[in-house]
Design an enzyme around this catalytic site. Structure first.
Site, PDB file in Angstrom:
ATOM      1  N   GLU A  17       0.853  -1.235  -0.043  1.00 14.58           N
ATOM      2  CA  GLU A  17       0.088   0.072  -0.164  1.00 14.58           C
ATOM      3  C   GLU A  17       0.922   1.383  -0.111  1.00 14.58           C
ATOM      4  O   GLU A  17       1.795   1.250   0.750  1.00 14.58           O
ATOM      5  CB  GLU A  17      -0.952   0.117   1.262  1.00 14.58           C
ATOM      6  CG  GLU A  17      -1.922   1.263   1.343  1.00 14.58           C
ATOM      7  CD  GLU A  17      -2.719   1.059   2.429  1.00 14.58           C
ATOM      8  OE1 GLU A  17      -3.501   0.196   2.416  1.00 14.58           O
ATOM      9  OE2 GLU A  17      -2.889   2.251   3.180  1.00 14.58           O
ATOM     10  N   ALA A  51      -9.784  11.037   2.588  1.00 14.68           N
ATOM     11  CA  ALA A  51     -11.284  10.741   3.026  1.00 14.68           C
ATOM     12  C   ALA A  51     -12.070  12.240   2.888  1.00 14.68           C
ATOM     13  O   ALA A  51     -13.188  12.308   2.733  1.00 14.68           O
ATOM     14  CB  ALA A  51     -11.232  10.804   4.497  1.00 14.68           C
ATOM     15  N   HIS A  78      -8.118   3.101  -3.827  1.00 11.64           N
ATOM     16  CA  HIS A  78      -8.919   3.232  -2.769  1.00 11.64           C
ATOM     17  C   HIS A  78      -9.956   4.460  -3.222  1.00 11.64           C
ATOM     18  O   HIS A  78      -9.758   5.543  -3.986  1.00 11.64           O
ATOM     19  CB  HIS A  78      -8.310   3.792  -1.482  1.00 11.64           C
ATOM     20  CG  HIS A  78      -7.271   2.809  -0.944  1.00 11.64           C
ATOM     21  ND1 HIS A  78      -6.877   2.698   0.366  1.00 11.64           N
ATOM     22  CD2 HIS A  78      -6.456   1.855  -1.690  1.00 11.64           C
ATOM     23  CE1 HIS A  78      -6.156   1.826   0.411  1.00 11.64           C
ATOM     24  NE2 HIS A  78      -5.997   1.025  -0.736  1.00 11.64           N
ATOM     25  N   ARG A 108     -15.804   3.778   3.764  1.00 12.02           N
ATOM     26  CA  ARG A 108     -16.462   4.977   4.065  1.00 12.02           C
ATOM     27  C   ARG A 108     -15.633   5.959   4.267  1.00 12.02           C
ATOM     28  O   ARG A 108     -15.700   7.300   3.894  1.00 12.02           O
ATOM     29  CB  ARG A 108     -17.199   4.698   5.338  1.00 12.02           C
ATOM     30  CG  ARG A 108     -18.050   5.661   5.683  1.00 12.02           C
ATOM     31  CD  ARG A 108     -18.673   5.701   7.314  1.00 12.02           C
ATOM     32  NE  ARG A 108     -17.315   6.021   8.200  1.00 12.02           N
ATOM     33  CZ  ARG A 108     -17.386   5.844   9.566  1.00 12.02           C
ATOM     34  NH1 ARG A 108     -18.377   5.544  10.216  1.00 12.02           N
ATOM     35  NH2 ARG A 108     -16.329   6.090  10.050  1.00 12.02           N
ATOM     36  N   GLY A 109     -14.316   5.907   4.827  1.00 15.58           N
ATOM     37  CA  GLY A 109     -13.353   7.070   5.035  1.00 15.58           C
ATOM     38  C   GLY A 109     -13.910   7.460   6.773  1.00 15.58           C
ATOM     39  O   GLY A 109     -14.883   7.384   7.186  1.00 15.58           O
ATOM     40  N   HIS A 151     -13.529  -2.209  14.690  1.00 14.68           N
ATOM     41  CA  HIS A 151     -13.648  -0.566  14.229  1.00 14.68           C
ATOM     42  C   HIS A 151     -13.769   0.045  15.404  1.00 14.68           C
ATOM     43  O   HIS A 151     -14.526  -0.114  16.343  1.00 14.68           O
ATOM     44  CB  HIS A 151     -14.634  -0.435  13.086  1.00 14.68           C
ATOM     45  CG  HIS A 151     -14.370   1.029  12.549  1.00 14.68           C
ATOM     46  ND1 HIS A 151     -15.595   2.078  12.941  1.00 14.68           N
ATOM     47  CD2 HIS A 151     -13.716   1.535  11.853  1.00 14.68           C
ATOM     48  CE1 HIS A 151     -14.756   3.088  12.520  1.00 14.68           C
ATOM     49  NE2 HIS A 151     -14.090   2.637  11.589  1.00 14.68           N
ATOM     50  N   LYS A 167     -21.099  -6.027   4.210  1.00 13.95           N
ATOM     51  CA  LYS A 167     -20.294  -5.372   3.406  1.00 13.95           C
ATOM     52  C   LYS A 167     -19.876  -6.716   2.129  1.00 13.95           C
ATOM     53  O   LYS A 167     -19.823  -6.424   0.955  1.00 13.95           O
ATOM     54  CB  LYS A 167     -18.998  -5.002   3.807  1.00 13.95           C
ATOM     55  CG  LYS A 167     -17.942  -4.108   3.254  1.00 13.95           C
ATOM     56  CD  LYS A 167     -17.180  -2.832   3.870  1.00 13.95           C
ATOM     57  CE  LYS A 167     -16.375  -3.446   4.993  1.00 13.95           C
ATOM     58  NZ  LYS A 167     -15.815  -2.258   5.703  1.00 13.95           N
ATOM     59  N   GLN A 178      -7.190  -3.812   8.894  1.00 16.34           N
ATOM     60  CA  GLN A 178      -6.501  -2.702   9.624  1.00 16.34           C
ATOM     61  C   GLN A 178      -5.186  -3.383  10.344  1.00 16.34           C
ATOM     62  O   GLN A 178      -4.906  -4.582  10.431  1.00 16.34           O
ATOM     63  CB  GLN A 178      -7.188  -2.099  10.815  1.00 16.34           C
ATOM     64  CG  GLN A 178      -6.497  -1.120  11.626  1.00 16.34           C
ATOM     65  CD  GLN A 178      -6.417   0.239  10.730  1.00 16.34           C
ATOM     66  OE1 GLN A 178      -5.377   0.171  10.031  1.00 16.34           O
ATOM     67  NE2 GLN A 178      -7.367   1.018  10.492  1.00 16.34           N
ATOM     68  N   GLN A 214       5.805   7.645  14.314  1.00 18.47           N
ATOM     69  CA  GLN A 214       4.878   6.864  13.331  1.00 18.47           C
ATOM     70  C   GLN A 214       3.884   5.986  14.234  1.00 18.47           C
ATOM     71  O   GLN A 214       2.661   6.046  13.973  1.00 18.47           O
ATOM     72  CB  GLN A 214       5.530   5.973  12.367  1.00 18.47           C
ATOM     73  CG  GLN A 214       4.856   5.162  11.407  1.00 18.47           C
ATOM     74  CD  GLN A 214       5.780   4.046  10.950  1.00 18.47           C
ATOM     75  OE1 GLN A 214       6.863   3.675  11.298  1.00 18.47           O
ATOM     76  NE2 GLN A 214       5.195   3.523  10.132  1.00 18.47           N
TER      77      GLN A 214
HETATM   78  P1  FAD Z   1     -17.691   0.945   7.218  1.00 23.59           P
HETATM   79  O1  FAD Z   1     -17.587  -0.460   6.795  1.00 23.59           O
HETATM   80  O2  FAD Z   1     -18.820   1.671   6.614  1.00 23.59           O
HETATM   81  O3  FAD Z   1     -17.614   0.920   9.087  1.00 23.59           O
HETATM   82  C1  FAD Z   1     -17.559   2.040   9.554  1.00 23.59           C
HETATM   83  C2  FAD Z   1     -18.448   1.891  10.899  1.00 23.59           C
HETATM   84  O4  FAD Z   1     -19.868   1.547  10.735  1.00 23.59           O
HETATM   85  C3  FAD Z   1     -17.993   0.243  11.719  1.00 23.59           C
HETATM   86  O5  FAD Z   1     -17.972   0.631  12.950  1.00 23.59           O
HETATM   87  C4  FAD Z   1     -19.067  -0.601  11.198  1.00 23.59           C
HETATM   88  O6  FAD Z   1     -19.314  -1.500  12.512  1.00 23.59           O
HETATM   89  C5  FAD Z   1     -20.276   0.250  11.330  1.00 23.59           C
HETATM   90  N1  FAD Z   1     -21.232  -0.281  10.279  1.00 23.59           N
HETATM   91  C6  FAD Z   1     -20.827  -0.657   9.090  1.00 23.59           C
HETATM   92  N2  FAD Z   1     -22.495  -0.984   8.483  1.00 23.59           N
HETATM   93  C7  FAD Z   1     -23.169  -0.636   9.535  1.00 23.59           C
HETATM   94  C8  FAD Z   1     -24.581  -0.802   9.590  1.00 23.59           C
HETATM   95  N3  FAD Z   1     -25.529  -1.146   8.355  1.00 23.59           N
HETATM   96  N4  FAD Z   1     -25.375  -0.302  10.788  1.00 23.59           N
HETATM   97  C9  FAD Z   1     -24.499   0.217  11.636  1.00 23.59           C
HETATM   98  N5  FAD Z   1     -23.317   0.319  11.724  1.00 23.59           N
HETATM   99  C10 FAD Z   1     -22.589  -0.173  10.619  1.00 23.59           C
HETATM  100  N6  FAD Z   1      -9.273   5.860   5.056  1.00 23.59           N
HETATM  101  C11 FAD Z   1      -9.179   6.909   3.995  1.00 23.59           C
HETATM  102  O7  FAD Z   1      -9.658   8.007   4.244  1.00 23.59           O
HETATM  103  N7  FAD Z   1      -8.333   6.699   2.605  1.00 23.59           N
HETATM  104  C12 FAD Z   1      -7.980   5.356   2.421  1.00 23.59           C
HETATM  105  O8  FAD Z   1      -7.410   5.200   1.594  1.00 23.59           O
HETATM  106  C13 FAD Z   1      -8.288   4.366   3.546  1.00 23.59           C
HETATM  107  N8  FAD Z   1      -7.557   3.208   3.195  1.00 23.59           N
HETATM  108  C14 FAD Z   1      -7.554   2.089   4.145  1.00 23.59           C
HETATM  109  C15 FAD Z   1      -7.299   0.873   3.879  1.00 23.59           C
HETATM  110  C16 FAD Z   1      -7.465  -0.083   5.128  1.00 23.59           C
HETATM  111  C17 FAD Z   1      -7.261  -1.596   4.516  1.00 23.59           C
HETATM  112  C18 FAD Z   1      -8.107   0.018   6.236  1.00 23.59           C
HETATM  113  C19 FAD Z   1      -8.324  -1.125   7.180  1.00 23.59           C
HETATM  114  C20 FAD Z   1      -8.733   1.342   6.524  1.00 23.59           C
HETATM  115  C21 FAD Z   1      -8.386   2.439   5.238  1.00 23.59           C
HETATM  116  N9  FAD Z   1      -8.725   3.626   5.652  1.00 23.59           N
HETATM  117  C22 FAD Z   1      -8.820   4.896   4.914  1.00 23.59           C
HETATM  118  C23 FAD Z   1      -9.747   4.058   6.994  1.00 23.59           C
HETATM  119  C24 FAD Z   1     -11.155   3.802   6.959  1.00 23.59           C
HETATM  120  O9  FAD Z   1     -11.599   4.957   5.983  1.00 23.59           O
HETATM  121  C25 FAD Z   1     -12.005   4.023   8.304  1.00 23.59           C
HETATM  122  O10 FAD Z   1     -11.308   2.827   8.936  1.00 23.59           O
HETATM  123  C26 FAD Z   1     -13.174   4.386   8.413  1.00 23.59           C
HETATM  124  O11 FAD Z   1     -13.541   4.923   9.752  1.00 23.59           O
HETATM  125  C27 FAD Z   1     -13.963   3.142   8.103  1.00 23.59           C
HETATM  126  O12 FAD Z   1     -14.017   2.802   6.844  1.00 23.59           O
HETATM  127  P2  FAD Z   1     -14.828   1.296   6.350  1.00 23.59           P
HETATM  128  O13 FAD Z   1     -14.829   1.258   4.898  1.00 23.59           O
HETATM  129  O14 FAD Z   1     -14.257   0.246   7.232  1.00 23.59           O
HETATM  130  O15 FAD Z   1     -16.270   1.750   7.191  1.00 23.59           O
END
Ligand code: FAD
Length: 289
Positions: A17, A51, A78, A108-109, A151, A167, A178, A214
């Protein structure tokens, strides 16, 4: 080629990454990093997306296109939805499609305390459903993020895994975790995910730590637990930056060796755009994959 097609071939998938350079430096500054990383022959390289969701900023697309079209390595772009409307997502996705990018990590971000989120998408699963509902993106492979320690916003790991299942049901074909520093979290999470009916490949996100600042930043952001042996390593070498880099690489190599012995589907290395570290780490693990 879809990333999901790399799995199930009798060996673990290795991916890197990277992130686009800051606004102040030109995009070319990352190209020499990519060229060095490409020589390590990862299965694919992923490129992060802000994000903030600024549609006018095409650096993720441009870098992913360079990886795929100029370096001949599969690329994953992403994309986040927290600050984008459906129309803006379409603009970004069309840009990926036009650039020949075949894989995305749909996220989601993080929600900024200073900026209320947009309302078209609440969760990554909604972004995935939306993309899957558009015929023109049917050839695009979709991956999702997952969290071995849960999360930070989830009320429990179990609740987070049930949401993760949504998802996957929406169309995520592979998951990337993560970062974590204690493999036991990964093994417990993988078991629970399996029980919840999540049957897509899960790649373990591993970050070789290279400085104390870091690690402090990362822990604040994602809440990863720090095992005692990891804390002892940081404490011992924090005043010796070069030794800390070697120790961080050794720790990551040890984690990966254990993960491979336990049948991990893939290893996703958070390179922090540092080809030196990636090269030394891959030198240790490449014959083990
Ligand atoms: P989601 O899957 O939407 O989950 C977010 C929260 O909502 C979780 O607590 C989940 O349990 C909850 N949730 C989900 N669905 C529901 C539902 N239907 N009802 C109730 N609660 C629900 N961020 C960036 O900005 N740019 C990047 O490029 C980036 N790359 C990443 C790469 C990796 C491998 C990882 C692990 C994270 C990355 N992130 C990045 C961070 C990520 O955007 C954050 O962790 C963000 O807070 C959650 O994103 P998600 O897609 O996992 O969210």
């Amino acid at each position: 080629m879809k990333i999901s097609e790399f799995f199930g071939k009798g060996r673990a998938v290795m991916s890197f990454e990277i992130f686009p350079p800051k606004k102040t430096s030109g995009i070319e500054t990352v190209y020499s990093t990519i060229d060095e990383l490409a020589q390590l022959k990862p299965d694919y390289i992923s490129v992060t997306y802000g994000a903030g969701g600024n549609v006018a900023n095409t650096s993720t697309r441009d870098i992913a296109a360079h990886i795929k079209n100029d370096c001949g390595i599969e690329a994953m772009a992403h994309i986040t939805c927290v600050n984008n409307s459906k129309d803006e997502v379409v603009t970004v996705m069309d840009g990926f499609l036009d650039a020949g990018i075949e894989n995305i990590l749909a996220l989601r971000g993080d929600i900024s305390p200073d900026k209320p989120p947009r309302t078209d998408f609440k969760y990554a699963s909604e972004l995935i459903s939306f993309i899957r509902s558009q015929n023109k993106y049917s050839s695009i492979g979709i991956s999702g993020a997952c969290y071995p320690e849960g999360h930070t916003e989830a009320e429990s790991l179990t609740a987070d895994i049930l949401n993760l299942r949504r998802k996957v049901d929406a169309g995520a074909e592979e998951l990337i975790t993560q970062l974590f520093f204690d493999n036991q979290f990964f093994y417990d999470f993988r078991e629970k995910a399996k029980i919840a009916g999540i049957n897509v490949p899960i790649s373990a996100g591993i970050m070789p730590v290279t400085s104390k600042s870091q690690i402090e930043r990362m822990v604040t952001m994602c809440g990863a637990s720090l095992p005692q042996k990891f804390v002892r390593m940081i404490t011992k070498y924090e005043q010796k930056p070069e030794a800390l880099i070697d120790a961080g690489i050794a720790y990551a190599a040890d984690q990966i060796t254990d993960l491979l012995a336990n049948g991990v589907d893939g290893v996703h290395i958070y390179t922090m755009n540092n080809p030196y570290v990636a090269k030394k780490l891959v030198g240790i693990i490449e014959k083990l994959l």
